[in-house]
Design an enzyme around this catalytic site. Structure first.
Site, PDB file in Angstrom:
ATOM      1  CE1 TYR A   1      -3.209   2.995   0.420  1.00  0.00           C
ATOM      2  CE2 TYR A   1      -2.153   3.379   2.549  1.00  0.00           C
ATOM      3  CZ  TYR A   1      -2.999   3.791   1.530  1.00  0.00           C
ATOM      4  OH  TYR A   1      -3.635   5.007   1.629  1.00  0.00           O
TER       5      TYR A   1
ATOM      6  NE  ARG B   1      -2.903   7.399  -4.084  1.00  0.00           N
ATOM      7  CZ  ARG B   1      -3.828   7.042  -3.207  1.00  0.00           C
ATOM      8  NH1 ARG B   1      -5.078   6.837  -3.591  1.00  0.00           N
ATOM      9  NH2 ARG B   1      -3.512   6.868  -1.932  1.00  0.00           N
TER      10      ARG B   1
ATOM     11  CE1 TYR C   1      -4.128  10.402   7.793  1.00  0.00           C
ATOM     12  CE2 TYR C   1      -3.516   8.620   6.311  1.00  0.00           C
ATOM     13  CZ  TYR C   1      -4.473   9.276   7.074  1.00  0.00           C
ATOM     14  OH  TYR C   1      -5.749   8.783   7.096  1.00  0.00           O
TER      15      TYR C   1
ATOM     16  NE  ARG D   1      -9.148  12.145   5.714  1.00  0.00           N
ATOM     17  CZ  ARG D   1      -8.486  11.059   6.060  1.00  0.00           C
ATOM     18  NH1 ARG D   1      -8.875   9.866   5.633  1.00  0.00           N
ATOM     19  NH2 ARG D   1      -7.410  11.146   6.803  1.00  0.00           N
TER      20      ARG D   1
ATOM     21  CD  GLU E   1     -11.145   2.134   3.668  1.00  0.00           C
ATOM     22  OE1 GLU E   1     -10.051   1.797   4.172  1.00  0.00           O
ATOM     23  OE2 GLU E   1     -11.265   2.481   2.488  1.00  0.00           O
TER      24      GLU E   1
END
Ligand code: 3EB
Length: 352
Positions: free
Chosen positions: A163, A170, A223, A236, A344
């Site tokens: 990930y 990305r 983050y 978000r 999730e």
């Protein structure tokens, strides 16, 4: 003669059966459904269909489609179908299958890349580069929502979790393409599948959406480095207005407050916290933008990713308590991007 007659009869009877609904619903350029049959409502064109399941389904369809290897946990066939009341055209450019109407472009990329190979990051970067170039060449330059699915998200390869390797590639793609790239990050999901290809699909628009952050959470693109060398590239949520229609795309949302994963090993508390985050997004966007979405009562669909199938009952109990009774909920087995996260959720609200 017989063929023509049959066709007319079909059209007429279909209109009758759906007449009550179409009389009140405005024509919508974008609608999401989780139908248990793959037949679209009459009068609507399919923009794209995504099937969930570990058995690959290969069908020749005019519309973009993909199979995502997430196992449906409630026993019924699981798919999401995006439809349009406006005319739709279809095409393929290099690896991107696409459909478009006057306002939206839907694209699907399925790539058989081995995630556990050195080539993975390069491939992710190239797919994103291609998506940016494509949406701009078609003049739907505003990315609103992206889904990313691939296997072994939590395994390590070459010293880094897959990930995090995905996030690095990305992020470099967004940075290369945009000035002040964090302003352009769309809502997204990234979820681990049980196998199969890397699947990326996206919705772009002719005019811009409004990307939103969550008052309870640090922006993912900020983050701290403990979560990986490049932060995740997503907003978000994204609010899109087109005429009278409002669409609110809520990204994959987990039990994270600030940047910290809460309630390790307590799946019920995790899904409750994730829904607190969803509620905060809906409520804060209603306050700031006067949307029609006033709270959890306007949330009528939810996609729930569950790491351990045995957690279904516990998750369902919380979801049913927090959502309106007739809400459409899809429960899928998949891996969440942090090993300690067990569940999730994501959603799309539509006023149409
Ligand atoms: C999180 O909030 C949980 O990398 O595109 C959620 C939604 C998550 C999107 C992505 C990751 C992504 O960090 C994981």
């Amino acid at each position: 003669m017989a063929v023509l007659f049959n066709r007319n009869t079909d059209v007429q009877s279909s209109h009758e059966s759906s007449g009550a609904v179409s009389a009140i619903a405005r024509p919508s350029p974008l609608r999401l459904e989780y139908p248990s049959s793959s037949l679209p409502a009459v009068g609507r064109s399919v923009l794209a269909q995504i099937d969930f399941g570990v058995t690959p389904t290969t069908r020749a369809t005019p519309h973009p489609c993909a199979t995502v290897a997430l196992h449906p946990l409630d026993g019924r066939p699981s798919r999401e179908v995006w439809t349009s009341d406006l005319p739709v055209t279809y095409g393929q450019q290099a690896d991107i299958q696409f459909s478009l109407n006057d306002e939206f472009l839907f694209g699907v990329v399925t790539d058989p890349i081995d995630v556990n190979s050195l080539q993975f990051e390069d491939r992710v970067k190239k797919i994103y580069d291609a998506i940016f170039a494509f949406v701009e060449s078609k003049r739907y330059p505003h990315l609103l929502r992206i889904w990313n699915y691939f296997p072994t998200v939590n395994s390590e390869f070459d010293g880094l979790e897959n990930y995090q390797r995905f996030c690095r590639a990305r992020s470099l793609a967004f940075q290369d393409h945009y000035d002040n790239f964090v302003d352009h990050l769309p809502s997204a999901s990234a979820v681990g599948t049980l196998g199969g290809a890397l699947v990326v699909y996206f919705i772009a628009a002719r005019s811009a959406g409004l990307h939103r952050e969550n008052p309870r959470q640090l922006s993912a693109y900020s983050y701290p480095p403990q979560y990986g060398p490049r932060s995740p590239s997503f907003a978000r949520a994204t609010l899109k207005r087109s005429g009278a229609l409002e669409t609110f795309f809520i990204s994959g949302t987990a039990s994270i407050v600030g940047h910290v994963s809460l309630h390790p090993e307590n799946v019920a508390a995790q899904v409750d916290e994730a829904l607190n985050n969803v509620e905060a997004l809906i409520d804060s966007t209603h306050r700031d933008q006067a949307t029609r979405f006033r709270g959890m009562q306007d949330l009528d669909n939810l996609k729930v990713y569950i790491r351990h199938p045995a957690d279904l009952a516990a998750v369902r109990e919380v979801v049913q308590r927090r959502m309106r009774p007739n809400a459409d909920v899809l429960y899928l087995q998949g891996d969440i991007c942090r090993a300690e996260l067990l569940v999730e959720v994501e959603a799309t609200l539509s006023s149409g």
